[in-house]
Design a protein around this motif. Structure first.
Motif, PDB file in Angstrom:
ATOM      1  N   GLU A  54       8.763  -0.998  11.492  1.00 47.60           N
ATOM      2  CA  GLU A  54       8.080  -2.613  11.466  1.00 47.60           C
ATOM      3  C   GLU A  54       8.250  -2.751   9.776  1.00 47.60           C
ATOM      4  OE1 GLU A  54       6.492  -0.410  13.301  1.00 47.60           O
ATOM      5  OE2 GLU A  54       5.540  -2.485  14.208  1.00 47.60           O
ATOM      6  N   ILE A  84     -12.104  -2.031  14.281  1.00 50.98           N
ATOM      7  CA  ILE A  84     -10.483  -2.682  15.447  1.00 50.98           C
ATOM      8  C   ILE A  84     -10.695  -1.580  15.654  1.00 50.98           C
ATOM      9  CG2 ILE A  84      -9.574  -4.816  13.667  1.00 50.98           C
ATOM     10  CD1 ILE A  84      -7.244  -2.485  13.409  1.00 50.98           C
ATOM     11  N   PRO A 108     -10.904   3.496  17.198  1.00 49.60           N
ATOM     12  CA  PRO A 108     -10.455   4.879  16.241  1.00 49.60           C
ATOM     13  C   PRO A 108      -9.365   4.551  16.108  1.00 49.60           C
ATOM     14  CG  PRO A 108     -10.689   4.235  18.558  1.00 49.60           C
ATOM     15  CD  PRO A 108     -10.701   3.551  18.139  1.00 49.60           C
ATOM     16  N   ARG A 109      -8.785   4.419  14.269  1.00 48.74           N
ATOM     17  CA  ARG A 109      -7.991   5.075  13.161  1.00 48.74           C
ATOM     18  C   ARG A 109      -7.497   6.280  12.992  1.00 48.74           C
ATOM     19  NH1 ARG A 109      -7.763   0.180  10.942  1.00 48.74           N
ATOM     20  NH2 ARG A 109      -5.243   0.840  10.145  1.00 48.74           N
ATOM     21  N   ILE A 137      -1.901  -1.745  21.293  1.00 49.59           N
ATOM     22  CA  ILE A 137      -1.597  -1.017  19.561  1.00 49.59           C
ATOM     23  C   ILE A 137      -3.070  -0.824  20.303  1.00 49.59           C
ATOM     24  CG2 ILE A 137      -1.748  -0.429  17.404  1.00 49.59           C
ATOM     25  CD1 ILE A 137       0.499  -1.142  19.218  1.00 49.59           C
ATOM     26  N   ARG A 146      -8.118 -10.226  10.569  1.00 50.62           N
ATOM     27  CA  ARG A 146      -7.662 -10.871  11.094  1.00 50.62           C
ATOM     28  C   ARG A 146      -8.281 -11.598  12.119  1.00 50.62           C
ATOM     29  NH1 ARG A 146      -3.217 -10.496   7.479  1.00 50.62           N
ATOM     30  NH2 ARG A 146      -2.671  -8.306   7.237  1.00 50.62           N
ATOM     31  N   THR A 154       0.318  -6.551  16.395  1.00 45.60           N
ATOM     32  CA  THR A 154      -1.031  -7.114  16.785  1.00 45.60           C
ATOM     33  C   THR A 154      -1.816  -7.456  15.762  1.00 45.60           C
ATOM     34  OG1 THR A 154      -2.741  -5.621  17.189  1.00 45.60           O
ATOM     35  CG2 THR A 154      -1.203  -4.320  15.478  1.00 45.60           C
ATOM     36  N   SER A 191       5.208   4.105  17.990  1.00 43.06           N
ATOM     37  CA  SER A 191       4.882   4.761  16.938  1.00 43.06           C
ATOM     38  C   SER A 191       3.973   4.442  15.665  1.00 43.06           C
ATOM     39  CB  SER A 191       6.563   3.529  15.892  1.00 43.06           C
ATOM     40  OG  SER A 191       6.446   2.865  16.277  1.00 43.06           O
ATOM     41  N   THR A 192       4.249   5.245  14.650  1.00 36.45           N
ATOM     42  CA  THR A 192       2.712   4.507  13.557  1.00 36.45           C
ATOM     43  C   THR A 192       3.429   4.711  12.516  1.00 36.45           C
ATOM     44  OG1 THR A 192       1.398   5.984  12.246  1.00 36.45           O
ATOM     45  CG2 THR A 192       2.699   7.699  13.340  1.00 36.45           C
ATOM     46  N   LEU A 220       1.176  -1.286   0.007  1.00 34.26           N
ATOM     47  CA  LEU A 220       0.645   0.116   0.068  1.00 34.26           C
ATOM     48  C   LEU A 220       0.749   1.042   0.096  1.00 34.26           C
ATOM     49  CD1 LEU A 220      -2.489  -1.021   1.977  1.00 34.26           C
ATOM     50  CD2 LEU A 220      -2.596  -0.710  -0.169  1.00 34.26           C
ATOM     51  N   ASP A 229      -4.097  12.152  13.506  1.00 35.75           N
ATOM     52  CA  ASP A 229      -3.396  13.330  14.401  1.00 35.75           C
ATOM     53  C   ASP A 229      -1.812  13.118  14.482  1.00 35.75           C
ATOM     54  OD1 ASP A 229      -3.758  11.119  16.339  1.00 35.75           O
ATOM     55  OD2 ASP A 229      -2.337  12.417  17.825  1.00 35.75           O
ATOM     56  N   LEU A 230      -0.836  11.612  14.312  1.00 36.99           N
ATOM     57  CA  LEU A 230      -0.208  11.863  14.185  1.00 36.99           C
ATOM     58  C   LEU A 230       0.598  12.581  12.405  1.00 36.99           C
ATOM     59  CD1 LEU A 230       0.864   9.371  16.485  1.00 36.99           C
ATOM     60  CD2 LEU A 230       1.703  11.151  17.320  1.00 36.99           C
ATOM     61  N   HIS A 231      -0.335  11.624  11.844  1.00 33.14           N
ATOM     62  CA  HIS A 231       0.231  12.506  10.481  1.00 33.14           C
ATOM     63  C   HIS A 231      -0.413  13.783  10.697  1.00 33.14           C
ATOM     64  CE1 HIS A 231      -0.686   7.985   9.253  1.00 33.14           C
ATOM     65  NE2 HIS A 231      -1.056   7.955  10.296  1.00 33.14           N
ATOM     66  N   THR A 268       1.899   4.004   9.008  1.00 30.84           N
ATOM     67  CA  THR A 268       2.231   4.659   8.016  1.00 30.84           C
ATOM     68  C   THR A 268       1.690   6.021   8.188  1.00 30.84           C
ATOM     69  OG1 THR A 268      -0.722   4.737   8.616  1.00 30.84           O
ATOM     70  CG2 THR A 268       0.219   3.233   6.759  1.00 30.84           C
TER      71      THR A 268
HETATM   72  C1  EPZ Z   1      -0.286  -0.547  10.153  1.00 27.14           C
HETATM   73  O1  EPZ Z   1      -1.458   0.583  10.610  1.00 27.14           O
HETATM   74  C2  EPZ Z   1      -0.905  -1.741   9.223  1.00 27.14           C
HETATM   75  N1  EPZ Z   1      -2.127  -1.129   8.282  1.00 27.14           N
HETATM   76  C3  EPZ Z   1      -2.249  -2.287  10.342  1.00 27.14           C
HETATM   77  O2  EPZ Z   1      -2.690  -3.403   9.619  1.00 27.14           O
HETATM   78  C4  EPZ Z   1      -1.308  -2.806  11.635  1.00 27.14           C
HETATM   79  O3  EPZ Z   1      -2.133  -3.307  12.599  1.00 27.14           O
HETATM   80  C5  EPZ Z   1      -0.570  -1.230  11.554  1.00 27.14           C
HETATM   81  O4  EPZ Z   1       0.351  -0.683  11.307  1.00 27.14           O
HETATM   82  C6  EPZ Z   1      -0.099  -1.690  14.031  1.00 27.14           C
HETATM   83  O5  EPZ Z   1       0.921  -2.292  13.322  1.00 27.14           O
HETATM   84  C7  EPZ Z   1      -1.277  -0.969   7.242  1.00 27.14           C
HETATM   85  O6  EPZ Z   1       0.125  -1.240   7.329  1.00 27.14           O
HETATM   86  C8  EPZ Z   1      -1.533  -0.560   5.762  1.00 27.14           C
HETATM   87  P1  EPZ Z   1      -0.914   2.925  13.416  1.00 27.14           P
HETATM   88  P2  EPZ Z   1      -1.453   2.302  10.915  1.00 27.14           P
HETATM   89  O7  EPZ Z   1      -0.343   4.122  12.697  1.00 27.14           O
HETATM   90  O8  EPZ Z   1      -0.518   2.566   9.946  1.00 27.14           O
HETATM   91  C9  EPZ Z   1      -2.376   4.746  16.883  1.00 27.14           C
HETATM   92  C10 EPZ Z   1      -4.052  -5.584   8.942  1.00 27.14           C
HETATM   93  O9  EPZ Z   1      -4.586  -6.095   9.760  1.00 27.14           O
HETATM   94  N2  EPZ Z   1      -2.112   6.448  16.397  1.00 27.14           N
HETATM   95  O10 EPZ Z   1       0.735   2.036  13.343  1.00 27.14           O
HETATM   96  O11 EPZ Z   1      -2.725   3.012   9.834  1.00 27.14           O
HETATM   97  C11 EPZ Z   1      -3.819   4.435  15.878  1.00 27.14           C
HETATM   98  O12 EPZ Z   1      -4.629   4.283  16.742  1.00 27.14           O
HETATM   99  C12 EPZ Z   1      -3.960  -3.500  10.159  1.00 27.14           C
HETATM  100  O13 EPZ Z   1      -3.541  -5.332   7.861  1.00 27.14           O
HETATM  101  C13 EPZ Z   1      -2.709   7.589  16.232  1.00 27.14           C
HETATM  102  O14 EPZ Z   1      -2.855   7.631  17.602  1.00 27.14           O
HETATM  103  O15 EPZ Z   1      -1.521   1.592  12.579  1.00 27.14           O
HETATM  104  C14 EPZ Z   1      -2.997   2.826  16.841  1.00 27.14           C
HETATM  105  O16 EPZ Z   1      -3.278   2.635  18.423  1.00 27.14           O
HETATM  106  C15 EPZ Z   1      -4.984  -3.432  10.480  1.00 27.14           C
HETATM  107  N3  EPZ Z   1      -2.255   8.136  15.847  1.00 27.14           N
HETATM  108  C16 EPZ Z   1      -1.562   3.012  17.224  1.00 27.14           C
HETATM  109  O17 EPZ Z   1      -1.381   4.358  16.948  1.00 27.14           O
HETATM  110  C17 EPZ Z   1      -2.251   9.080  14.733  1.00 27.14           C
HETATM  111  O18 EPZ Z   1      -2.058   9.937  13.674  1.00 27.14           O
HETATM  112  C18 EPZ Z   1      -0.842   2.003  15.784  1.00 27.14           C
HETATM  113  O19 EPZ Z   1      -1.142   2.309  14.768  1.00 27.14           O
HETATM  114  C19 EPZ Z   1      -1.760   6.829  13.987  1.00 27.14           C
HETATM  115  C20 EPZ Z   1      -2.368   5.999  14.575  1.00 27.14           C
END
Ligand code: EPZ
Length: 432
Positions: A191, A118, A120-121, A331, A375, A308, A164-165, A26, A124-126, A167
């Motif tokens: 990752e 799963i 709230p997504r 997570i 998942r 996760t 960390s985030t 992606l 804010d960090l982006h 995406t």
């Molecule tokens: C990626 O999602 C994966 N998706 C997810 O896989 C995976 O579960 C996740 O990373 C964690 O490893 C893709 O890569 C497309 P994050 P992403 O930003 O990047 C919080 C699957 O099943 N957060 O690392 O969206 C967030 O809510 C999917 O393949 C903020 O608070 O996840 C979460 O609790 C599901 N603010 C944690 O951080 C933000 O701006 C990790 O999120 C961004 C995230």
């Protein structure tokens, strides 16, 4: 719509090849927007999310072709910078279009992503990162309007309350490679999908240091050129087979996955008494026949912690592992939609805040169940394979988002599993 019918009890044995990683593809597909030259992407799995991402790129004006199995070519010569709501709302990962559009077009209009089962997504960090490099962002009518004409490199801390985030890191990387000046990303995700993206960007002419660490330094360049990139294997798909072998007591060779991608899972399996060897650089050998797993506790963390995306599958295994196990989700604290469905199969699980308290049983019984997210669906397949009797799984379009031919691959390992049209379900089982 399709459903899966599984007759439980078969032991998984044999060899399975891992496909390319959805979660690597992606951002890699999004990164093709950073150049007007053709970009070839190889080892792409045949998944609905990938086909959807291709549609979004086409809607931005890119030429996107899939000229051979697993091989896509994207040429983003003349593109627009507006990603429409009707597309973005269907796949939240499309938020990673922002970074390349900010880098290449110096701005964008992208719909706010929708919610997700799963939990709230937030992004804010982006947005914090984009603002830190000088983007002006306003939210109007559900769209984020970004003006990056004055963006320039600076120090960005990307950590949040959950660590960390992934995406978010990908997004800031793709913005910074074409933003004047030097950007330092602290608390960046590491990752495996992030070093994979960095490798592709460097092939395109980007200047990035600290690849694979939590601290990335990017020196913006004027433009990037095309490249050919082969995406990494899917560690979550591979981990799903490892857990399946342990659950069914079979010996399975998982090909095409480096063991360091799954260090936390391998560690847990060994604590559970299930040997997982790596006979060579990209093969795992799971000896599920050695013994039934023992109960273990799991806490999901950012990489290299326990992923996760394997939490639901681990719950399925521990539901069938006599004794007490505790699975804590750090997570996405609400990521337990698989639990009520596992309970329908006889699992004894109680949710206490971010933890699942699992009293493992000797057996689960097959039942009609409902998939709810990618998942969770995989966890239900695993439970069906190891349960007594017949399991029917509905809404398997969730599964098709992230697993390439999962039923075929399990059948090759000896599972009694078939994909049928929903009309074949016994009367009264079909959801209304
Ligand atoms: C990626 O999602 C994966 N998706 C997810 O896989 C995976 O579960 C996740 O990373 C964690 O490893 C893709 O890569 C497309 P994050 P992403 O930003 O990047 C919080 C699957 O099943 N957060 O690392 O969206 C967030 O809510 C999917 O393949 C903020 O608070 O996840 C979460 O609790 C599901 N603010 C944690 O951080 C933000 O701006 C990790 O999120 C961004 C995230």
């Amino acid at each position: 719509m399709d459903v899966l019918r599984i007759q439980g009890g078969a032991t998984l044995n044999g060899t399975v090849q891992v496909s390319g990683a959805k979660n690597a593809c992606l951002p890699v597909f999004a990164a093709t927007l950073l150049t007007a030259e053709p970009v070839i992407i190889e080892n792409v799995p045949d998944l609905s999310d990938i086909r959807f991402m291709a549609e979004i790129l086409r809607s931005l004006g890119a030429d996107v072709t899939n000229d051979a199995p697993g091989r896509w070519c994207v040429t983003a010569k003349n593109i627009v910078s507006k990603a429409p709501y009707e597309l973005v709302r269907k796949m939240r990962a499309s938020v990673c279009l922002m970074g390349p559009l900010i880098g290449r077009m110096k701005g964008c209009d992208v719909s706010m992503p929708g919610g997700c089962v799963i939990g709230p997504r937030p992004i804010d960090l982006h947005l914090k990162g984009f603002r830190k490099i000088g983007c002006e962002i306003t939210v109007e009518g559900g769209y984020m309007h970004v003006d990056a004409t004055n963006a320039k490199g600076t120090h960005v801390f990307l950590g949040g309350r959950f660590g960390s985030t992934v995406t978010g890191t990908a997004n800031l990387l793709m913005a910074a490679v074409l933003t004047p000046g030097t950007t330092r990303l602290e608390s960046a995700a590491c990752e495996p999908e992030i070093p994979d993206l960095c490798e592709m960007l460097i092939k395109m002419g980007a200047r990035i240091w600290g690849v694979g660490s939590h601290s990335l330094v990017i020196e913006g360049v004027k433009s990037l050129h095309g490249c050919t990139h082969r995406v990494i294997p899917d560690r979550i798909e591979a981990g799903t087979y490892v857990i399946g072998a342990a659950m069914t007591g079979g010996d399975v060779v998982v090909r095409g996955i480096p063991s360091h991608y799954l260090g936390a899972l391998i560690d847990k399996m060994e604590l559970a008494g299930v040997p997982v060897e790596s006979p060579n650089a990209d093969t795992l050998f799971v000896r599920g026949s050695a013994r039934k797993p023992a109960p273990v506790d799991v806490v999901t963390m950012p990489h290299p912690g326990f992923p996760t995306d394997l939490q639901a599958q681990m719950c399925a295994m521990l539901a069938l592992t006599p004794g007490l196990s505790i699975v804590t989700e750090k997570i996405y604290p609400n990521r337990f939609m698989h639990v009520p469905e596992l309970q329908r199969m006889g699992a004894d699980i109680a949710i206490e805040g971010p933890s699942a308290i699992i009293n493992g049983r000797n057996r689960l019984s097959g039942a009609p169940v409902m998939a709810s997210d990618l998942r969770a669906s995989a966890a239900l397949v695993l439970a069906g394979l190891a349960a007594d009797g017949e399991t029917w799984i509905q809404r398997i379009y969730h599964l098709d988002r992230g697993y390439e031919k999962l039923d075929d691959k399990f059948r090759q390992l000896g599972a009694n599993i078939e994909r049928l049209h929903e009309s074949k379900m016994p009367k009264g089982m079909l959801e209304d």
